[in-house]
Design an enzyme around this catalytic site. Structure first.
Site, PDB file in Angstrom:
ATOM      1  N   SER A   1      37.632  11.815  25.970  1.00  0.00           N
ATOM      2  CA  SER A   1      38.525  12.955  26.198  1.00  0.00           C
ATOM      3  C   SER A   1      37.970  13.831  27.315  1.00  0.00           C
ATOM      4  O   SER A   1      36.812  13.682  27.721  1.00  0.00           O
ATOM      5  CB  SER A   1      38.667  13.773  24.908  1.00  0.00           C
ATOM      6  OG  SER A   1      37.418  14.340  24.550  1.00  0.00           O
TER       7      SER A   1
ATOM      8  N   HIS B   1      26.926  18.309  22.532  1.00  0.00           N
ATOM      9  CA  HIS B   1      27.013  19.771  22.550  1.00  0.00           C
ATOM     10  C   HIS B   1      25.876  20.453  21.796  1.00  0.00           C
ATOM     11  O   HIS B   1      25.811  21.681  21.778  1.00  0.00           O
ATOM     12  CB  HIS B   1      28.369  20.195  21.947  1.00  0.00           C
ATOM     13  CG  HIS B   1      29.504  19.302  22.345  1.00  0.00           C
ATOM     14  ND1 HIS B   1      29.914  19.191  23.652  1.00  0.00           N
ATOM     15  CD2 HIS B   1      30.281  18.436  21.628  1.00  0.00           C
ATOM     16  CE1 HIS B   1      30.915  18.307  23.715  1.00  0.00           C
ATOM     17  NE2 HIS B   1      31.143  17.834  22.511  1.00  0.00           N
TER      18      HIS B   1
ATOM     19  N   TYR C   1      41.845  10.383  21.253  1.00  0.00           N
ATOM     20  CA  TYR C   1      40.893   9.297  21.531  1.00  0.00           C
ATOM     21  C   TYR C   1      41.540   7.932  21.729  1.00  0.00           C
ATOM     22  O   TYR C   1      40.831   6.955  21.979  1.00  0.00           O
ATOM     23  CB  TYR C   1      39.864   9.211  20.387  1.00  0.00           C
ATOM     24  CG  TYR C   1      39.073  10.498  20.212  1.00  0.00           C
ATOM     25  CD1 TYR C   1      38.300  11.009  21.249  1.00  0.00           C
ATOM     26  CD2 TYR C   1      39.123  11.208  19.014  1.00  0.00           C
ATOM     27  CE1 TYR C   1      37.593  12.193  21.099  1.00  0.00           C
ATOM     28  CE2 TYR C   1      38.409  12.389  18.852  1.00  0.00           C
ATOM     29  CZ  TYR C   1      37.649  12.875  19.895  1.00  0.00           C
ATOM     30  OH  TYR C   1      36.948  14.034  19.750  1.00  0.00           O
TER      31      TYR C   1
ATOM     32  N   ARG D   1      38.981  21.243  26.246  1.00  0.00           N
ATOM     33  CA  ARG D   1      39.095  21.319  24.783  1.00  0.00           C
ATOM     34  C   ARG D   1      38.452  22.621  24.259  1.00  0.00           C
ATOM     35  O   ARG D   1      38.291  23.579  25.002  1.00  0.00           O
ATOM     36  CB  ARG D   1      38.494  20.054  24.167  1.00  0.00           C
ATOM     37  CG  ARG D   1      39.261  18.781  24.603  1.00  0.00           C
ATOM     38  CD  ARG D   1      38.765  17.542  23.906  1.00  0.00           C
ATOM     39  NE  ARG D   1      38.955  17.631  22.462  1.00  0.00           N
ATOM     40  CZ  ARG D   1      38.400  16.794  21.590  1.00  0.00           C
ATOM     41  NH1 ARG D   1      37.622  15.819  22.027  1.00  0.00           N
ATOM     42  NH2 ARG D   1      38.617  16.935  20.299  1.00  0.00           N
TER      43      ARG D   1
ATOM     44  N   ALA E   1      29.430  14.115  19.365  1.00  0.00           N
ATOM     45  CA  ALA E   1      29.190  15.522  19.003  1.00  0.00           C
ATOM     46  C   ALA E   1      27.794  15.997  19.406  1.00  0.00           C
ATOM     47  O   ALA E   1      27.593  17.198  19.643  1.00  0.00           O
ATOM     48  CB  ALA E   1      29.406  15.715  17.506  1.00  0.00           C
TER      49      ALA E   1
ATOM     50  N   GLU F   1      26.920   9.800  31.820  1.00  0.00           N
ATOM     51  CA  GLU F   1      27.521  10.327  30.585  1.00  0.00           C
ATOM     52  C   GLU F   1      29.028  10.060  30.614  1.00  0.00           C
ATOM     53  O   GLU F   1      29.673  10.280  31.644  1.00  0.00           O
ATOM     54  CB  GLU F   1      27.261  11.844  30.551  1.00  0.00           C
ATOM     55  CG  GLU F   1      27.903  12.574  29.395  1.00  0.00           C
ATOM     56  CD  GLU F   1      27.687  14.105  29.513  1.00  0.00           C
ATOM     57  OE1 GLU F   1      27.241  14.575  30.593  1.00  0.00           O
ATOM     58  OE2 GLU F   1      27.985  14.802  28.542  1.00  0.00           O
TER      59      GLU F   1
ATOM     60  N   ARG G   1      42.000   7.949  13.375  1.00  0.00           N
ATOM     61  CA  ARG G   1      42.544   9.323  13.378  1.00  0.00           C
ATOM     62  C   ARG G   1      42.602   9.811  14.832  1.00  0.00           C
ATOM     63  O   ARG G   1      41.959   9.258  15.711  1.00  0.00           O
ATOM     64  CB  ARG G   1      41.628  10.276  12.594  1.00  0.00           C
ATOM     65  CG  ARG G   1      41.511   9.968  11.107  1.00  0.00           C
ATOM     66  CD  ARG G   1      42.619  10.580  10.271  1.00  0.00           C
ATOM     67  NE  ARG G   1      42.621  12.031  10.341  1.00  0.00           N
ATOM     68  CZ  ARG G   1      41.863  12.825   9.576  1.00  0.00           C
ATOM     69  NH1 ARG G   1      41.050  12.317   8.700  1.00  0.00           N
ATOM     70  NH2 ARG G   1      41.959  14.130   9.690  1.00  0.00           N
TER      71      ARG G   1
ATOM     72  N   ASP H   1      15.946  15.699  25.982  1.00  0.00           N
ATOM     73  CA  ASP H   1      14.509  15.530  26.244  1.00  0.00           C
ATOM     74  C   ASP H   1      14.111  14.057  26.303  1.00  0.00           C
ATOM     75  O   ASP H   1      13.279  13.670  27.135  1.00  0.00           O
ATOM     76  CB  ASP H   1      13.675  16.241  25.172  1.00  0.00           C
ATOM     77  CG  ASP H   1      13.663  17.749  25.346  1.00  0.00           C
ATOM     78  OD1 ASP H   1      14.082  18.237  26.416  1.00  0.00           O
ATOM     79  OD2 ASP H   1      13.228  18.453  24.409  1.00  0.00           O
TER      80      ASP H   1
ATOM     81  N   PRO I   1      27.795   9.572  17.204  1.00  0.00           N
ATOM     82  CA  PRO I   1      28.406   9.655  15.888  1.00  0.00           C
ATOM     83  C   PRO I   1      29.931   9.676  15.886  1.00  0.00           C
ATOM     84  O   PRO I   1      30.557  10.325  16.717  1.00  0.00           O
ATOM     85  CB  PRO I   1      27.853  10.973  15.313  1.00  0.00           C
ATOM     86  CG  PRO I   1      27.382  11.738  16.491  1.00  0.00           C
ATOM     87  CD  PRO I   1      26.920  10.715  17.494  1.00  0.00           C
ATOM     88  N   ASN I   2      30.460   8.938  14.919  1.00  0.00           N
ATOM     89  CA  ASN I   2      31.893   8.858  14.619  1.00  0.00           C
ATOM     90  C   ASN I   2      32.692   8.013  15.605  1.00  0.00           C
ATOM     91  O   ASN I   2      33.871   7.738  15.358  1.00  0.00           O
ATOM     92  CB  ASN I   2      32.530  10.256  14.481  1.00  0.00           C
ATOM     93  CG  ASN I   2      31.912  11.028  13.335  1.00  0.00           C
ATOM     94  OD1 ASN I   2      31.865  10.533  12.221  1.00  0.00           O
ATOM     95  ND2 ASN I   2      31.401  12.214  13.602  1.00  0.00           N
TER      96      ASN I   2
ATOM     97  N   ASN J   1      27.703   7.957  25.570  1.00  0.00           N
ATOM     98  CA  ASN J   1      28.653   8.921  25.036  1.00  0.00           C
ATOM     99  C   ASN J   1      27.984   9.486  23.790  1.00  0.00           C
ATOM    100  O   ASN J   1      28.023   8.875  22.723  1.00  0.00           O
ATOM    101  CB  ASN J   1      29.993   8.269  24.684  1.00  0.00           C
ATOM    102  CG  ASN J   1      31.001   9.288  24.174  1.00  0.00           C
ATOM    103  OD1 ASN J   1      30.629  10.416  23.825  1.00  0.00           O
ATOM    104  ND2 ASN J   1      32.259   8.905  24.103  1.00  0.00           N
TER     105      ASN J   1
ATOM    106  N   HIS K   1      32.766  10.522  28.360  1.00  0.00           N
ATOM    107  CA  HIS K   1      33.556  11.036  27.233  1.00  0.00           C
ATOM    108  C   HIS K   1      34.969  10.491  27.336  1.00  0.00           C
ATOM    109  O   HIS K   1      35.553  10.521  28.427  1.00  0.00           O
ATOM    110  CB  HIS K   1      33.590  12.566  27.226  1.00  0.00           C
ATOM    111  CG  HIS K   1      32.228  13.153  27.030  1.00  0.00           C
ATOM    112  ND1 HIS K   1      31.619  13.183  25.806  1.00  0.00           N
ATOM    113  CD2 HIS K   1      31.344  13.657  27.919  1.00  0.00           C
ATOM    114  CE1 HIS K   1      30.409  13.696  25.942  1.00  0.00           C
ATOM    115  NE2 HIS K   1      30.214  13.986  27.215  1.00  0.00           N
TER     116      HIS K   1
HETATM  117  O1  CA2 Z   1      35.597  12.621  24.119  1.00  0.00           O
HETATM  118  C1  CA2 Z   1      34.584  12.077  23.683  1.00  0.00           C
HETATM  119  O2  CA2 Z   1      34.269  10.917  23.959  1.00  0.00           O
HETATM  120  C2  CA2 Z   1      33.685  12.817  22.670  1.00  0.00           C
HETATM  121  O3  CA2 Z   1      32.340  12.519  23.003  1.00  0.00           O
HETATM  122  C3  CA2 Z   1      34.066  12.248  21.306  1.00  0.00           C
HETATM  123  C4  CA2 Z   1      33.405  12.961  20.132  1.00  0.00           C
HETATM  124  C5  CA2 Z   1      33.518  14.481  20.244  1.00  0.00           C
HETATM  125  O4  CA2 Z   1      32.730  15.109  19.256  1.00  0.00           O
HETATM  126  C6  CA2 Z   1      33.080  14.992  21.625  1.00  0.00           C
HETATM  127  O5  CA2 Z   1      33.278  16.399  21.672  1.00  0.00           O
HETATM  128  C7  CA2 Z   1      33.862  14.326  22.723  1.00  0.00           C
HETATM  129  C8  CA2 Z   1      34.035  12.475  18.815  1.00  0.00           C
HETATM  130  C9  CA2 Z   1      33.838  10.982  18.564  1.00  0.00           C
HETATM  131  C10 CA2 Z   1      34.788  10.344  17.599  1.00  0.00           C
HETATM  132  O6  CA2 Z   1      35.526  11.238  16.818  1.00  0.00           O
HETATM  133  C11 CA2 Z   1      36.540  10.769  16.010  1.00  0.00           C
HETATM  134  C12 CA2 Z   1      37.367  11.711  15.418  1.00  0.00           C
HETATM  135  C13 CA2 Z   1      38.407  11.310  14.620  1.00  0.00           C
HETATM  136  C14 CA2 Z   1      38.625   9.960  14.394  1.00  0.00           C
HETATM  137  C15 CA2 Z   1      37.814   9.024  14.965  1.00  0.00           C
HETATM  138  C16 CA2 Z   1      36.767   9.420  15.775  1.00  0.00           C
END
Ligand code: CA2
Length: 139
Positions: A101, A79, A22, A106, A76, A97, A17, A86, A9-10, A73, A99
């Site tokens: 970041s 965690h 990222y 963090r 979120a 896996e 952002r 599973d 997700p995201n 990857n 990431h």
């Molecule tokens: O560092 C990573 O790749 C993460 O998997 C990225 C996730 C985060 O929840 C993990 O803790 C670490 C977040 C993915 C994208 O988040 C965004 C936030 C703001 C703007 C664009 C994407």
């Protein structure tokens, strides 16, 4: 060798952002980067991104008997998701896996990964390059 790359997700919002965490490049650039790396390494790659936990579980289940490796990857869901852990255990497909970041430095809630419990390798903090390292693991 057939590899399934799953982004959670995201990640489809990359580049709009938090460039300090990222990077500045968008998700289309990440997908192109992964395809180019796979091509250089002579790997067959399929890309999947979803914002929905159940869809990620479904695609992992569908990978059984089809793919030789998974690069994930979970974003979120890293965690929180016992369901993704599973599913990866159920199919038994070697998994790396990734990431973007370094989750180990963090917030405390990002420092635990369920997927790490099954992953052959976890790569953090290398940005896009982490996906290349994951594909190299399989190559
Ligand atoms: O560092 C990573 O790749 C993460 O998997 C990225 C996730 C985060 O929840 C993990 O803790 C670490 C977040 C993915 C994208 O988040 C965004 C936030 C703001 C703007 C664009 C994407």
């Amino acid at each position: 060798m057939k590899i399934l790359v799953i982004n959670g997700p995201n990640l489809n919002m990359l580049g709009i952002r938090e460039p300090d965490i990222y990077g500045k490049q968008d998700f289309a650039s990440l997908e192109k980067y992964i395809r180019d790396c796979a091509s250089e390494l002579s790997l067959s790659v399929s890309l999947f991104q979803s914002n929905h936990e159940g869809e990620i579980v479904d695609v992992i289940q569908s990978a059984y008997g089809v793919y030789d490796g998974i690069v994930i990857n979970p974003a979120a869901y890293t965690h929180t998701s016992v369901a993704i852990l599973d599913a990866l255990k159920a199919v038994g497909i070697p998994t790396v896996e990734v990431h973007l970041s370094d989750i180990s430095t963090r917030e405390a809630f990002r420092q635990h990964s369920y997927v790490s419990l099954v992953a052959k390798k976890t790569i953090c903090g290398l940005g896009f390059e982490g996906y290349r390292k994951a594909l190299e693991f399989f190559a």
